[in-house]
Design a protein around this motif. Structure first.
Motif, PDB file in Angstrom:
ATOM      1  N   VAL A  14      22.343   7.733 -49.337  1.00 17.52           N
ATOM      2  CA  VAL A  14      23.294   6.947 -48.555  1.00 17.52           C
ATOM      3  C   VAL A  14      22.471   6.001 -47.693  1.00 17.52           C
ATOM      4  CG1 VAL A  14      25.018   6.997 -46.719  1.00 17.52           C
ATOM      5  CG2 VAL A  14      25.020   8.777 -48.470  1.00 17.52           C
ATOM      6  N   LEU A  27      22.980   3.567 -44.557  1.00 18.75           N
ATOM      7  CA  LEU A  27      23.879   3.176 -43.482  1.00 18.75           C
ATOM      8  C   LEU A  27      23.274   1.972 -42.772  1.00 18.75           C
ATOM      9  CD1 LEU A  27      26.386   3.834 -41.780  1.00 18.75           C
ATOM     10  CD2 LEU A  27      24.905   5.241 -40.346  1.00 18.75           C
ATOM     11  N   TYR A  54      23.851  -4.908 -44.790  1.00 19.11           N
ATOM     12  CA  TYR A  54      24.743  -4.391 -45.826  1.00 19.11           C
ATOM     13  C   TYR A  54      24.666  -5.253 -47.091  1.00 19.11           C
ATOM     14  CZ  TYR A  54      29.103  -3.806 -48.375  1.00 19.11           C
ATOM     15  OH  TYR A  54      30.025  -3.635 -49.367  1.00 19.11           O
ATOM     16  N   ARG A  82      23.422  -4.114 -50.776  1.00 19.90           N
ATOM     17  CA  ARG A  82      24.405  -4.214 -51.859  1.00 19.90           C
ATOM     18  C   ARG A  82      23.899  -5.088 -53.007  1.00 19.90           C
ATOM     19  NH1 ARG A  82      28.805  -6.761 -54.019  1.00 19.90           N
ATOM     20  NH2 ARG A  82      30.620  -5.455 -54.415  1.00 19.90           N
ATOM     21  N   PRO A 116      34.066   0.056 -55.020  1.00 20.26           N
ATOM     22  CA  PRO A 116      34.581   0.594 -53.755  1.00 20.26           C
ATOM     23  C   PRO A 116      35.234   1.960 -53.947  1.00 20.26           C
ATOM     24  CG  PRO A 116      36.013  -1.140 -54.561  1.00 20.26           C
ATOM     25  CD  PRO A 116      34.848  -1.076 -55.498  1.00 20.26           C
ATOM     26  N   GLN A 167      37.523   4.866 -51.478  1.00 20.71           N
ATOM     27  CA  GLN A 167      38.128   5.165 -50.187  1.00 20.71           C
ATOM     28  C   GLN A 167      38.134   6.677 -50.005  1.00 20.71           C
ATOM     29  OE1 GLN A 167      41.684   3.140 -49.216  1.00 20.71           O
ATOM     30  NE2 GLN A 167      41.860   4.139 -47.238  1.00 20.71           N
ATOM     31  N   ALA A 210      37.705   6.132 -44.590  1.00 23.78           N
ATOM     32  CA  ALA A 210      36.444   5.398 -44.666  1.00 23.78           C
ATOM     33  C   ALA A 210      36.326   4.734 -46.033  1.00 23.78           C
ATOM     34  CB  ALA A 210      35.263   6.338 -44.443  1.00 23.78           C
ATOM     35  N   PHE A 230      33.632   2.909 -48.679  1.00 21.24           N
ATOM     36  CA  PHE A 230      32.224   2.699 -48.986  1.00 21.24           C
ATOM     37  C   PHE A 230      32.110   2.308 -50.440  1.00 21.24           C
ATOM     38  CE2 PHE A 230      33.268   7.158 -49.435  1.00 21.24           C
ATOM     39  CZ  PHE A 230      32.723   7.508 -50.655  1.00 21.24           C
ATOM     40  N   GLU A 231      30.919   1.962 -50.880  1.00 18.03           N
ATOM     41  CA  GLU A 231      30.704   1.564 -52.264  1.00 18.03           C
ATOM     42  C   GLU A 231      29.664   2.458 -52.909  1.00 18.03           C
ATOM     43  OE1 GLU A 231      30.185  -2.744 -51.147  1.00 18.03           O
ATOM     44  OE2 GLU A 231      31.291  -2.896 -53.032  1.00 18.03           O
ATOM     45  N   SER A 233      24.902   4.215 -51.809  1.00 23.03           N
ATOM     46  CA  SER A 233      26.161   3.945 -51.161  1.00 23.03           C
ATOM     47  C   SER A 233      25.901   3.235 -49.844  1.00 23.03           C
ATOM     48  CB  SER A 233      26.893   5.266 -50.912  1.00 23.03           C
ATOM     49  OG  SER A 233      28.048   5.039 -50.151  1.00 23.03           O
ATOM     50  N   SER A 289      26.854   1.373 -46.501  1.00 24.76           N
ATOM     51  CA  SER A 289      28.042   1.286 -45.669  1.00 24.76           C
ATOM     52  C   SER A 289      27.661   0.745 -44.302  1.00 24.76           C
ATOM     53  CB  SER A 289      28.709   2.664 -45.530  1.00 24.76           C
ATOM     54  OG  SER A 289      27.836   3.562 -44.904  1.00 24.76           O
TER      55      SER A 289
END
Length: 63
Positions: free
Chosen positions: A15, A17, A24, A28, A36, A38, A43, A45-46, A60, A62
């Motif tokens: 992850v 963050l 971001y 990405r 994506p 949910q 929340a 995130f991808e 991921s 976020s």
């Protein structure tokens, strides 16, 4: 994390963050097939895949 029946490829779930939108977007940009998701509590995130040499990391990002 380890090798399995995937030809010696190492896979690790990670992850990332980020605090800033620019961070971001930079993370990405390195994801393959970002999609994506949910979470149950709202929340968003991808998920995607980082590839580096023989290794694979599911990422991921976020904010």
């Amino acid at each position: 994390m380890g090798t399995g029946d995937n030809g010696g490829t190492v896979r690790a779930d990670v992850v990332v963050l980020t605090a800033l939108e620019v961070e971001y977007r930079a993370v990405r940009a390195h994801l393959e097939d970002p999609r994506p998701v949910q979470a149950e509590r709202g929340a968003v995130f991808e998920l995607g895949v980082f590839r580096e040499g023989a290794g694979e990391r599911r990422g991921s990002p976020s904010i």
